[in-house]
Motif scaffolding. Structure first.
Motif, PDB file in Angstrom:
ATOM      1  N   UNK A 168       0.600  -1.070  -0.056  1.00  0.00           N
ATOM      2  CA  UNK A 168       0.154  -0.100  -0.122  1.00  0.00           C
ATOM      3  C   UNK A 168       0.735   1.159   0.020  1.00  0.00           C
ATOM      4  N   UNK A 169       0.123   2.249  -0.501  1.00  0.00           N
ATOM      5  CA  UNK A 169       0.694   3.300  -0.118  1.00  0.00           C
ATOM      6  C   UNK A 169       0.690   3.983   1.144  1.00  0.00           C
ATOM      7  N   UNK A 170      -0.697   3.836   1.484  1.00  0.00           N
ATOM      8  CA  UNK A 170      -0.237   3.739   3.324  1.00  0.00           C
ATOM      9  C   UNK A 170      -0.238   2.884   4.511  1.00  0.00           C
ATOM     10  N   UNK A 171       0.488   2.797   5.179  1.00  0.00           N
ATOM     11  CA  UNK A 171       1.367   2.641   6.585  1.00  0.00           C
ATOM     12  C   UNK A 171       0.442   1.634   6.930  1.00  0.00           C
ATOM     13  N   UNK A 172       0.073   2.221   7.019  1.00  0.00           N
ATOM     14  CA  UNK A 172      -1.388   1.731   8.130  1.00  0.00           C
ATOM     15  C   UNK A 172      -2.291   0.537   7.681  1.00  0.00           C
ATOM     16  N   UNK A 173      -2.711   0.885   6.331  1.00  0.00           N
ATOM     17  CA  UNK A 173      -3.699   0.428   5.156  1.00  0.00           C
ATOM     18  C   UNK A 173      -2.871  -1.243   5.853  1.00  0.00           C
ATOM     19  N   UNK A 174      -1.254  -2.016   6.026  1.00  0.00           N
ATOM     20  CA  UNK A 174      -0.894  -2.881   6.100  1.00  0.00           C
ATOM     21  C   UNK A 174      -1.513  -3.870   7.320  1.00  0.00           C
ATOM     22  N   UNK A 175      -1.185  -3.761   8.654  1.00  0.00           N
ATOM     23  CA  UNK A 175      -1.857  -4.204   9.500  1.00  0.00           C
ATOM     24  C   UNK A 175      -3.900  -4.261   9.678  1.00  0.00           C
ATOM     25  N   UNK A 176      -3.999  -3.638   8.845  1.00  0.00           N
ATOM     26  CA  UNK A 176      -5.241  -2.847   8.908  1.00  0.00           C
ATOM     27  C   UNK A 176      -6.143  -4.374   7.977  1.00  0.00           C
ATOM     28  N   UNK A 177      -5.187  -4.559   7.057  1.00  0.00           N
ATOM     29  CA  UNK A 177      -6.002  -5.354   5.879  1.00  0.00           C
ATOM     30  C   UNK A 177      -5.150  -6.820   6.626  1.00  0.00           C
ATOM     31  N   UNK A 178      -4.027  -7.175   6.683  1.00  0.00           N
ATOM     32  CA  UNK A 178      -3.734  -8.355   7.565  1.00  0.00           C
ATOM     33  C   UNK A 178      -4.365  -8.271   9.152  1.00  0.00           C
ATOM     34  N   UNK A 179      -4.895  -7.636   9.581  1.00  0.00           N
ATOM     35  CA  UNK A 179      -5.323  -7.841  10.985  1.00  0.00           C
ATOM     36  C   UNK A 179      -4.626  -8.353  11.894  1.00  0.00           C
ATOM     37  N   UNK A 180      -3.563  -7.702  11.579  1.00  0.00           N
ATOM     38  CA  UNK A 180      -2.209  -7.986  13.030  1.00  0.00           C
ATOM     39  C   UNK A 180      -1.766  -6.318  14.214  1.00  0.00           C
ATOM     40  N   UNK A 181      -1.986  -6.972  14.907  1.00  0.00           N
ATOM     41  CA  UNK A 181      -1.146  -6.282  15.941  1.00  0.00           C
ATOM     42  C   UNK A 181      -0.514  -4.784  15.798  1.00  0.00           C
ATOM     43  N   UNK A 182      -0.752  -4.359  15.544  1.00  0.00           N
ATOM     44  CA  UNK A 182       0.769  -3.135  14.904  1.00  0.00           C
ATOM     45  C   UNK A 182       1.572  -3.269  16.313  1.00  0.00           C
ATOM     46  N   UNK A 183       2.861  -3.312  15.763  1.00  0.00           N
ATOM     47  CA  UNK A 183       3.705  -3.312  17.040  1.00  0.00           C
ATOM     48  C   UNK A 183       4.997  -2.199  15.767  1.00  0.00           C
ATOM     49  N   UNK A 184       5.734  -1.178  17.174  1.00  0.00           N
ATOM     50  CA  UNK A 184       6.794  -0.313  16.730  1.00  0.00           C
ATOM     51  C   UNK A 184       7.625  -1.200  16.745  1.00  0.00           C
ATOM     52  N   UNK A 185       8.214  -0.881  15.401  1.00  0.00           N
ATOM     53  CA  UNK A 185       9.882  -1.296  15.110  1.00  0.00           C
ATOM     54  C   UNK A 185      10.920  -0.567  16.196  1.00  0.00           C
ATOM     55  N   UNK A 186      11.545  -1.603  17.525  1.00  0.00           N
ATOM     56  CA  UNK A 186      12.721  -0.587  17.817  1.00  0.00           C
ATOM     57  C   UNK A 186      13.862  -0.168  16.795  1.00  0.00           C
ATOM     58  N   UNK A 187      14.628  -0.985  15.789  1.00  0.00           N
ATOM     59  CA  UNK A 187      15.357  -0.582  15.099  1.00  0.00           C
ATOM     60  C   UNK A 187      15.224   0.818  14.017  1.00  0.00           C
TER      61      UNK A 187
END
Length: 606
Positions: free
Chosen positions: A155-174
């Protein structure tokens, strides 16, 4: 702040699923983004058990370029009106151009090098089932992917990825550590674990079958062709860059039934785009921002020297009331830009939901490639000649640390590792010496921080293929003299070459006409609360150093660079809350997951 009006999503599943599941996932994405607008979204989609894509947008009658077009078994979706299509498919009318361009690029992705950034374009054929996704050679348009246990989503929208996959968004520490050290996300890093930014000039090919989809990533040769050393005449390259500046303006006039706004300061970069528009006879409105003393006068001097009578609108940099909420302001920016906007661009207001349309915008983004963003003539002589690896890395390390030096050592180590990777990449293309700093700008700062992709209707003559190619034909000393800028302007509007560049061709910025975070009462209180919650940010920042900086700022002894560090912390704290709201939306949708175990971070395919 800027808006992105188009939301595009595509998916490829390892094993076929019922189309109802994919449609439900797409509906969840749409529901999230339609809250950004007063006007209803229109949308099209093609959904199959293994491959599909969708595009939603507000219906803008001013745009002649169809961002979704179908013909028989082919559907083409684009996040932007792609200028420069004439160089690939000839003089095709805008109403037909996306289809012809999509088919041409699907056959030969290497033609990406002939188009002007920014854009993402996808071509879906139904027989045989095949999806090709392409992005521009600078990756200035936003394109992200997530590999899940059940397949891929883009997607061109980052939040669309977890929204579509229905996976809880987690922050990437790196990713957030790099952000703390650099001020933006580098390479393929993003705010979310598992989500990656697609490399510049990429072609992703998805082949469908009854057993599921297969995915192949391919980087075209576009970047190498634009930056590799060659013998070239400055005059010839300037002539070609001037032609493409004029052609860009004409393309904008063809795809938009409205006069664009053209940013014009007294500097170098916006002058290239503005001169091309004037030479093309493009009907446009010129504007400048009253940021620094003398800037408005310099812009007016340019327009007075133009062949026609042109008016200048002056925008006040100070926007938003002193007592609005910093946290609410950044939350709105995250809702639109998913953490990928420049934190130091978070000073302006962002009214949501958005209503109405603004004019398309022409800027000078990318012009820094031709005048040495990371060095001037004095620094070139003093610090970067000869341009050894150690000196170049030291220059970029100092750029990250600035005067605040507020990130943790391991965050700076991650940042420098990405710096080294990018410099190695530049060397592999043949770039050497101080010019590697310009390659770093092209690969890391321009696509991630400059903001060219923060609107679907933003254009710049300084990212045309000819201007980028000409920038890397320059020697470092030519960059410090803005040789390409002067040569292009001589071709387009010679009278402008007699008007000195504002900032004297690379001088230090004067103080801006706006108050700092610690000088705005409510912003200061919001920031104080965020600093008092180090558990949300201390994994990437040095809490003791941050507290000392804040105390100095409040006492009136703060440096302007301190604000950058404070805004990075605010960006991080507000993103934690943003991710929590995304998770709540996913949980509220109940059993919508495509697979129970999606969302972990398997190795990225490259």
């Amino acid at each position: 702040m800027s808006y992105v009006d188009h939301t595009w999503v595509a998916y490829a599943l390892d094993e076929p699923v019922a189309t109802e599941a994919s449609e439900r996932a797409l509906k969840r994405v749409r529901a999230h983004y339609e809250q950004l607008y007063v006007e209803p979204l229109t949308g099209e989609s093609r959904v199959s058990p293994a491959i599909g894509m969708a595009l939603w947008r507000r219906d803008d009658p001013r745009l002649r370029w169809p961002c979704w077009i179908e013909d028989g078994g082919t559907a083409v979706a684009s996040t932007n009106a792609v200028t420069g299509w004439e160089r690939v498919v000839g003089e095709v009318e805008p109403a037909r151009a996306p289809l012809e361009l999509g088919r041409a690029l699907a056959r030969d992705p290497e033609r990406i090098v002939d188009l002007n950034p920014p854009f993402v374009l996808a071509v879906l054929d139904s027989d045989p089932e095949r999806l090709v996704i392409l992005n521009d050679f600078l990756a200035t348009a936003r394109l992200y992917e997530l590999r899940t246990a059940s397949g891929w989503v883009w997607s061109n929208r980052l939040a669309a990825l977890p929204l579509f996959a229905a996976t809880a968004p987690e922050l990437d520490p790196d990713g957030w550590a790099i952000h703390a050290a650099a001020g933006w996300f580098l390479g393929d890093s993003t705010p979310l674990r598992g989500a990656a930014k697609i490399r510049p000039g990429s072609a992703i090919t998805v082949e469908g079958a009854t057993s599921g989809a297969t995915v192949r990533h391919h980087e075209t040769s576009a970047v190498g062709r634009l930056v590799a050393p060659r013998r070239a005449s400055l005059d010839e390259q300037a002539g070609e860059a001037a032609e493409q500046s004029v052609a860009l303006a004409r393309s904008i006039g063809r795809v938009w039934d409205v006069a664009p706004a053209i940013n014009l300061s007294g500097g170098r970069d916006s002058r290239i785009s503005a001169a091309g528009a004037i030479a093309a006879g493009l009907e446009a409105r010129f504007r400048t921002m009253d940021i620094e003393p003398g800037e408005v006068d310099a812009a007016r001097q340019l327009l007075e020297a133009a062949p026609d009578t042109l008016e200048l609108a002056v925008l006040d940099m100070e926007s938003g009331t002193p007592d609005d909420s910093l946290a609410e302001r950044i939350a709105a920016i995250h809702l639109v830009h998913d953490g990928m906007a420049n934190p130091m661009g978070g000073q302006g207001t962002l009214e949501l939901p958005q209503r109405g349309f603004v004019a398309p915008l022409v800027t000078g983004h990318g012009g820094e490639l031709a005048h040495g963003f990371y060095y001037d003539a004095a620094r070139l002589r003093r610090e970067l000649w000869p341009g050894t690896r150690r000196r170049i890395v030291r220059r970029l390390e100092r750029s990250g640390r600035q005067r605040h030096n507020s990130a943790r050592d391991d965050a700076y180590a991650l940042y420098l590792a990405e710096v080294e990777r990018t410099l190695d990449e530049g060397r592999a293309h043949g770039v050497r010496g101080p010019s590697l700093l310009d390659y770093y700008y092209l690969a890391e700062r321009l696509p991630h921080r400059a903001g060219l992709g923060s609107r679907n209707d933003r254009y710049s003559a300084c990212v045309t293929p000819a201007f980028v190619r000409g920038s890397f034909d320059l020697k470092p000393r030519q960059r410090t003299r803005a040789a390409l800028h002067r040569a292009v302007i001589s071709e387009l509007l010679p009278a402008w070459n007699g008007i000195p560049f504002f900032h004297g061709g690379g001088g230090r910025m004067r103080p801006m006409k706006r108050s700092r975070i610690w000088e705005r009462p409510r912003h200061s209180r919001d920031m104080e609360e965020m600093i008092a919650s180090p558990e949300l940010w201390s994994d990437a920042f040095d809490p003791a150093r941050i507290q000392v900086m804040w105390d100095e700022a409040k006492a009136g002894d703060g440096h302007s660079h301190y604000e950058a560090a404070f805004m990075r912390i605010a960006w991080r704290v507000c993103y934690v809350q943003h991710a929590e709201r995304l998770a709540e939306r996913i949980r509220a949708d109940g059993e919508a997951s495509l697979a129970a175990d999606v969302g972990r971070r398997p190795p990225r395919a490259r």
